[in-house]
Design an enzyme around this catalytic site. Structure first.
Site: not given
Lengths: 231, 292
Positions: A74-76, A105, A132, A164-165, A200, A202
């Site tokens: 997600g977004e940390s 991530c 990051r 992903i990013r 990821h 998952e």
């Protein structure tokens, strides 16, 4: 090793485990789906005979009674906004010092000792630096086969990795064991009870990394002096 | 699912449970990130201003988008006009993380949408109902959002669209196979996608909500109706205290079922955007009817 064999090997009755999934923001439902594929059920619906249950963690007190915690992608920066309130970060730090945690991530970023590009606060429990967005923006995201680093899995099919990013692990300390690599770079690492991936698992059909984490939880519970807080 | 499409929906997975905020400059982008936005949408004017000022609404200036990309570490999205694949190519070359082929901008094509399969960058598109959502997915959209009625601060259309999509999906799950063929024809959507939704009970891509969300309670409402994340356009930077409101909407989106937390989110918010009663809009003033 399949879960059932592991329980037998550790000579422990296979009591149900209870996992948390940090659900402040991100792909926490993807982790829940992976756990369901491994036979775990939502805590409210988990029969005693099931290998275990899981619950979403949105408040510090939701950590009570958990055997382990997944910190999702997600977004940390978003997750940090929640953690920086009401002592959540400190509670999580204490939890991560005592119980198994698995970050993917953004979750791995939260666990790191230090975060760069840009700098931001973290739990500081995993002895490495995480850079990051180290591979670029979304158009640089990719899926590829990585390679297992450990002797045990050498002959196992290589894991599919979704980046992903994605962040990158740097300056890992001597206590950090590399479990898998992509093009020579560490992408899945373990330090004691902590497991972290820059990709990821998952988002794939491959459940092996999550199974690895469940084994870590069972062996942490089997250790003397580490009785479950629920016992 | 092919790998490229998995990467596109993968980023949408990462945005779930989050808030994507419209911003028009780097300062607003920093306020959004500081408030906990999961991503920002870079645009020239927020929908409320587009509505008020009129004129042709186009892709934002490259300089502005670049400044926003440099200002924050979270994903940056940008809008292109419906059917304007040249704007989309430019945004892809710039490296934005998601493109919104958006009805908020003035459409560039009255018949065709962009062939989104042909791009490496993922697209989000608006929809008012299941047929529209499936047509966009057929064209390669990796995320769907309700259209609502952008720039009004009136939640009623976002609710209507989310209810329509969820209810039409539920109906598919109880239909007989032969009914699905007929339903696909009615929905003007490919049978294969209709069958997939009938089997899974949900869209094959993440389903977010947009268009009229102005308060923490609005965000909680659409999340409870089935949205997996929310876009907030004019609702934040047209309000009295954007930073406070942005934080409250972020918190409400995470704790969307927790009334106690929602209550806290609504304390000391300052004035919301004034808004426009969407029911008073003439058909030609509606943005949601753009797109085919």
């Amino acid at each position: 090793m399949p879960l059932a064999d592991q329980a037998e090997a550790s000579n422990q009755p296979q009591s149900a485990i209870l996992l948390g999934i940090l659900a402040l923001q991100g792909d926490y439902e993807a982790h829940a789906r992976t756990l369901e594929r491994l036979g775990l059920r939502p805590e409210s619906a988990a029969p005693a005979a099931a290998p275990g249950g899981w619950r979403f963690v949105r408040h510090a007190e939701d950590l009570d009674g958990l055997d382990g915690l997944i910190l999702p992608g997600g977004e940390s920066t978003t997750m940090l906004k929640f953690l920086e309130q009401a002592g959540f970060l400190e509670r999580l730090r204490q939890f991560a010092a005592a119980r198994p945690c698995f970050g993917t991530c953004a979750g791995a970023i939260l666990m790191a000792r230090q975060v760069s590009h840009p700098q931001q606060p973290s739990l500081g429990v995993l002895e490495l630096t995480v850079e990051r967005n180290a591979y670029g923006r979304q158009i640089d995201s990719f899926i590829d086969r990585g390679e297992w680093a450990g002797a045990q899995e050498k002959d196992a099919p290589p894991p599919e990795m979704v980046f992903i990013r994605a962040p990158r692990f740097r300056d890992a300390g001597p206590t950090v064991e590399v479990l898998a690599r992509w093009h020579g770079e560490p992408v899945l690492v373990r330090q004691g009870k902590l497991l972290a991936a820059t990709f990821h698992p998952e988002l794939t059909e491959d459940t092996r990394v999550h199974e690895m984490f469940l084994r870590m939880i069972r062996s942490a519970r089997a250790q003397p002096g580490e009785s479950s807080p629920r016992a | 699912m092919e790998n490229e499409f998995r990467l596109k929906t993968g980023l949408a997975e990462m945005l779930k449970g989050g808030v994507i905020m419209d911003v028009t400059d780097a300062d607003q982008a920093r306020i959004a990130e500081e408030a906990g936005a999961a991503a920002v949408m870079a645009l020239e004017r927020v929908p409320a201003d587009i509505r008020r000022e009129g004129g042709v609404a186009r892709m934002a200036s490259i300089r502005k988008i670049r400044q926003i990309m440099e200002a924050v570490s979270i994903p940056v999205m940008a809008k292109c006009r419906i059917g304007h694949f040249a704007e989309a190519r430019i945004l892809e070359a710039l490296g934005v993380d998601y493109i919104d082929e958006s009805e908020v901008l003035t459409p560039a094509d009255e018949v065709h949408h962009v062939d989104k399969h042909d791009f490496k960058v993922p697209f989000v598109c608006g929809a008012r109902n299941l047929g529209e959502a499936l047509r966009r997915i057929t064209e390669g959209a990796a995320m769907i959002r309700t259209k609502g009625e952008a720039g009004t601060g009136d939640i009623v259309h976002a609710v209507r669209h989310m209810r329509a999509i969820v209810s039409e999906m539920k109906q598919l799950t109880v239909m007989a196979p032969e009914e699905l063929f007929a339903r696909a024809k009615e929905l003007q959507a490919p049978y294969e996608l209709v069958r997939m939704v009938a089997r899974e009970g949900k869209l094959p891509v993440p389903n977010f909500s947009a268009g009229g969300i102005a308060t923490p309670a609005d965000a909680a409402l659409v999340m409870q109706l089935g949205a997996e994340a929310v876009f907030v356009g004019s609702g934040i930077f047209k309000s009295e205290d954007p930073g406070v409101r942005a934080r409250a909407i972020v918190r409400a989106t995470t704790h969307f079922r927790d009334a106690q937390v929602l209550l806290e989110c609504c304390e000391d918010l300052g004035e919301p955007m004034r808004g426009i009663d969407a029911a008073g809009l003439k058909p030609e003033e509606q943005l949601q009817t753009r797109g085919w």
